[in-house]
Design an enzyme around this catalytic site. Structure first.
Site, PDB file in Angstrom:
ATOM      1  N   TYR A  17       1.147   5.723  -0.371  1.00 15.59           N
ATOM      2  CA  TYR A  17       0.714   6.891   0.412  1.00 15.59           C
ATOM      3  C   TYR A  17       0.944   8.095  -0.494  1.00 15.59           C
ATOM      4  CZ  TYR A  17       0.678   9.656   4.834  1.00 15.59           C
ATOM      5  OH  TYR A  17       0.395  10.516   5.876  1.00 15.59           O
ATOM      6  N   GLU A  73      -9.654  12.307   8.192  1.00 20.57           N
ATOM      7  CA  GLU A  73      -9.568  13.676   7.667  1.00 20.57           C
ATOM      8  C   GLU A  73     -10.914  14.387   7.712  1.00 20.57           C
ATOM      9  OE1 GLU A  73      -7.667  11.523   4.251  1.00 20.57           O
ATOM     10  OE2 GLU A  73      -7.029  13.564   3.776  1.00 20.57           O
ATOM     11  N   THR A 112      -4.693   6.463   0.298  1.00 16.30           N
ATOM     12  CA  THR A 112      -5.947   7.215   0.403  1.00 16.30           C
ATOM     13  C   THR A 112      -5.950   8.371  -0.584  1.00 16.30           C
ATOM     14  OG1 THR A 112      -5.939   6.696   2.741  1.00 16.30           O
ATOM     15  CG2 THR A 112      -7.445   8.425   2.018  1.00 16.30           C
ATOM     16  N   ASP A 172       0.846  -1.190   0.000  1.00 19.10           N
ATOM     17  CA  ASP A 172       0.000   0.000   0.000  1.00 19.10           C
ATOM     18  C   ASP A 172       0.887   1.247   0.000  1.00 19.10           C
ATOM     19  OD1 ASP A 172      -2.481   1.278  -0.071  1.00 19.10           O
ATOM     20  OD2 ASP A 172      -2.496   1.567   2.101  1.00 19.10           O
ATOM     21  N   ARG A 209       1.243  16.140  13.277  1.00 17.31           N
ATOM     22  CA  ARG A 209       2.540  16.767  13.502  1.00 17.31           C
ATOM     23  C   ARG A 209       2.378  18.273  13.486  1.00 17.31           C
ATOM     24  NH1 ARG A 209       3.748  12.267  10.406  1.00 17.31           N
ATOM     25  NH2 ARG A 209       3.563  13.511   8.533  1.00 17.31           N
ATOM     26  N   ASP A 212      -8.910   0.275   2.177  1.00 17.99           N
ATOM     27  CA  ASP A 212      -7.859  -0.126   3.108  1.00 17.99           C
ATOM     28  C   ASP A 212      -8.340   0.205   4.524  1.00 17.99           C
ATOM     29  OD1 ASP A 212      -5.391  -0.803   4.226  1.00 17.99           O
ATOM     30  OD2 ASP A 212      -4.581   1.201   3.916  1.00 17.99           O
ATOM     31  N   ARG A 246      -7.440   3.282  13.550  1.00 22.27           N
ATOM     32  CA  ARG A 246      -6.590   4.451  13.818  1.00 22.27           C
ATOM     33  C   ARG A 246      -5.953   4.426  15.196  1.00 22.27           C
ATOM     34  NH1 ARG A 246      -5.602   5.706   8.776  1.00 22.27           N
ATOM     35  NH2 ARG A 246      -7.456   6.320   7.618  1.00 22.27           N
ATOM     36  N   GLU A 255      -9.398   4.144  -1.830  1.00 21.35           N
ATOM     37  CA  GLU A 255      -8.216   3.951  -2.667  1.00 21.35           C
ATOM     38  C   GLU A 255      -8.606   3.205  -3.941  1.00 21.35           C
ATOM     39  OE1 GLU A 255      -4.732   2.341  -0.774  1.00 21.35           O
ATOM     40  OE2 GLU A 255      -5.245   3.160   1.206  1.00 21.35           O
ATOM     41  N   TYR A 295       2.652   2.169  15.359  1.00 19.88           N
ATOM     42  CA  TYR A 295       3.350   2.453  14.104  1.00 19.88           C
ATOM     43  C   TYR A 295       4.802   2.904  14.255  1.00 19.88           C
ATOM     44  CZ  TYR A 295       3.304   7.607  13.820  1.00 19.88           C
ATOM     45  OH  TYR A 295       3.542   8.940  14.015  1.00 19.88           O
ATOM     46  N   GLN A 299      -3.200   1.913  15.247  1.00 19.51           N
ATOM     47  CA  GLN A 299      -2.115   2.439  14.404  1.00 19.51           C
ATOM     48  C   GLN A 299      -1.271   3.476  15.151  1.00 19.51           C
ATOM     49  OE1 GLN A 299      -3.620   3.946  10.679  1.00 19.51           O
ATOM     50  NE2 GLN A 299      -1.621   4.470   9.857  1.00 19.51           N
ATOM     51  N   HIS A 354      -3.819  14.032   1.002  1.00 21.56           N
ATOM     52  CA  HIS A 354      -4.001  13.137   2.153  1.00 21.56           C
ATOM     53  C   HIS A 354      -2.804  13.225   3.092  1.00 21.56           C
ATOM     54  CE1 HIS A 354      -4.996   9.639   4.569  1.00 21.56           C
ATOM     55  NE2 HIS A 354      -3.840   9.074   4.239  1.00 21.56           N
ATOM     56  N   GLU A 380     -10.381   3.729   4.040  1.00 19.18           N
ATOM     57  CA  GLU A 380      -9.513   4.543   3.184  1.00 19.18           C
ATOM     58  C   GLU A 380      -9.957   4.322   1.748  1.00 19.18           C
ATOM     59  OE1 GLU A 380      -5.349   3.830   4.099  1.00 19.18           O
ATOM     60  OE2 GLU A 380      -5.438   5.294   5.735  1.00 19.18           O
ATOM     61  N   LYS A 423      -3.833  -2.424   9.986  1.00 19.28           N
ATOM     62  CA  LYS A 423      -4.204  -2.515   8.577  1.00 19.28           C
ATOM     63  C   LYS A 423      -4.405  -3.958   8.127  1.00 19.28           C
ATOM     64  CE  LYS A 423      -3.136   1.885   7.386  1.00 19.28           C
ATOM     65  NZ  LYS A 423      -3.961   2.779   6.581  1.00 19.28           N
ATOM     66  N   THR A 483      -8.695  -5.935   3.827  1.00 19.34           N
ATOM     67  CA  THR A 483      -8.642  -4.960   2.738  1.00 19.34           C
ATOM     68  C   THR A 483      -9.669  -5.432   1.722  1.00 19.34           C
ATOM     69  OG1 THR A 483      -6.270  -4.639   3.103  1.00 19.34           O
ATOM     70  CG2 THR A 483      -7.156  -3.873   0.993  1.00 19.34           C
TER      71      THR A 483
HETATM   72 MN    MN Z   1      -3.935   2.956   2.854  1.00 18.36          MN
END
Ligand code: MN
Length: 429
Positions: A139, A374, A360, A137, A153, A244, A248, A212, A255, A251, A144, A210, A264, A268
């Site tokens: 990004y 989002e 995404t 997958d 961040r 996907d 959250r 995709e 992560y 994750q 996104h 997600e 994840k 899927t």
């Molecule tokens: Mn994804």
């Protein structure tokens, strides 16, 4: 294939009347491949979607109406066909297009064969179309990555310094890729709550989708034999819609430092019909300008994006679906060719049927964001779904992706990609 390819001629009509409407996803210009069972106890075989019907290619092959290099379609996956390469893909597409054309009598006027070869989609059971050895997958949507970076961040430095240089990706789990319609079990896992020192073991509290697309590798590369970027598209068999599913809260805790793992890997979902790049060719368009110019191994001339309108909706149990976002594949910063070139530049080999997720797909406006993360600002601003709201997905909710290319009076579509969320397994105490 250029626009002179007769299989994408917008004026083509089929003798299958349901294929000639303005809103069907499966006109004669599309001809996507899938694997299906016409009845519950019949063996799986390869078919092509045409209007509201499935054309059984194994039936045509057995009747001697398709010229193939070897038997390909009495099969539970598209892999053998995919492995034949682009010349065969195009040859079969041309033959199927001809057999379904309004003016071709062969199948149209053979009532006995037609009744065996055409199965209503409403009656067919669609299966996972490809045996998938590996799933990666990416990004690759700048919008996104910027939105997520701003949330977690720094809004002023939302993109990591590597993002504009590398199509960022991770190796996902192929074992849990399921076909549209398969229920998805809410995962249990470790969640670190802000006010506690240690994690709790709990059902996921922030389950997300997600939006995709995915592409399948048809022509693989060997170890230590990278795929050059300009050649990468010729190896891609086709595209599907891909959800996907993402936990959250799992994750956020797991992560660091190696990326998503259990957040994840539980499921899927992909759509059952694989739309070929030849069918998408008339909708090829320019990708966003890339600044800085990518390193030489990531360069290709000309347009490599596709104008695919995409939507995601959520239907609460017993309720009506509410559309949550509308976006477009053409917003993707990194192209599929660049993703495949980058994936293999280290010498990593791919295999027939490998699945690559786009990442995404978010557009520039709030209504075009491809995840609840989002859309709701990580749950802080729930979205309205008509009489109720959602911060994240609840048990019983059905999430559906759909997408299509809009032609003049016709659509080349992907059908839909759906899954209902089931409650988590009980936790022993
Ligand atoms: Mn994804």
């Amino acid at each position: 294939m250029s626009h002179s390819d007769p299989t994408v001629d917008p004026t083509l009509k089929s003798w299958v009347e349901s294929a000639n409407t303005a809103d069907t996803h499966f006109p004669i210009q599309n001809l996507p491949y899938g694997v299906f069972k016409p009845t519950a106890d019949a063996p799986p075989r390869v078919g092509v979607a045409i209007g509201d019907q499935v054309l059984d290619l194994s039936c045509l092959e057995q009747a001697g109406l398709l010229r193939t290099p070897k038997p390909l379609f009495s099969s539970a996956s598209l892999n053998a066909f995919m492995a034949c390469g682009r010349e065969t893909w195009r040859d079969i597409r041309k033959q199927v297009s001809h057999l379904l054309s309004a003016g071709t009598a062969t199948l149209r006027d053979d009532a006995a064969l037609r009744s065996r070869a055409l199965v209503p989609q409403a009656q067919a059971t669609m299966l996972l179309p490809v045996e998938i050895p590996g799933y990666t997958d990416f990004y690759s949507s700048k919008e996104h990555a910027t939105n997520v970076g701003a949330l977690f961040r720094d809004p002023k430095n939302a993109l990591m310094p590597n993002w504009l240089e590398i199509p960022i990706g991770y190796n996902g789990r192929a074992s849990s890729v399921v076909v549209s319609g398969t229920p998805v079990r809410r995962p249990n896992g470790q969640i670190k709550l802000p006010n506690q020192e240690r994690p709790v073991f709990s059902p996921c509290l922030k389950l997300d989708f997600e939006l995709e697309t995915g592409f399948f590798v048809g022509v693989p590369n060997d170890l230590a034999d990278p795929v050059p970027c300009p050649e990468a598209e010729s190896r891609i068999f086709g595209m599907v819609l891909l959800n996907d599913w993402s936990a959250r809260d799992l994750q956020a805790w797991e992560y660091v430092p190696l990326g998503p793992f259990n957040a994840k890997s539980f499921a899927t979902t992909i759509s059952p019909w694989v739309v070929t790049l030849d069918a998408l060719e008339p909708f090829r368009t320019q990708q966003p300008r890339q600044d800085p110019e990518p390193l030489p191994y990531l360069r290709h001339e000309g347009p490599h994006a596709f104008d695919i309108h995409l939507e995601v909706s959520l239907r609460p149990q017993g309720g009506q679906p509410a559309t949550l976002a509308r976006t477009n594949f053409k917003y993707m910063y990194w192209t599929m060719a660049q993703q495949l070139a980058h994936h293999t530049v280290s010498g990593c080999n791919t295999r027939v049927g490998d699945l690559m997720g786009s990442g995404t797909i978010s557009g520039p406006e709030p209504g075009s964001y491809g995840s609840l993360l989002e859309l709701t600002l990580n749950g802080k601003q729930p979205v309205d779904i008509g009489g109720a709201t959602r911060a994240f997905i609840e048990d019983g909710d059905e999430v559906t992706l759909t997408g299509w290319c809009q032609g003049a009076g016709y659509r080349v579509g992907f059908g839909s990609c759906s899954g209902v969320v089931l409650p988590a397994l009980p936790i022993a105490v």
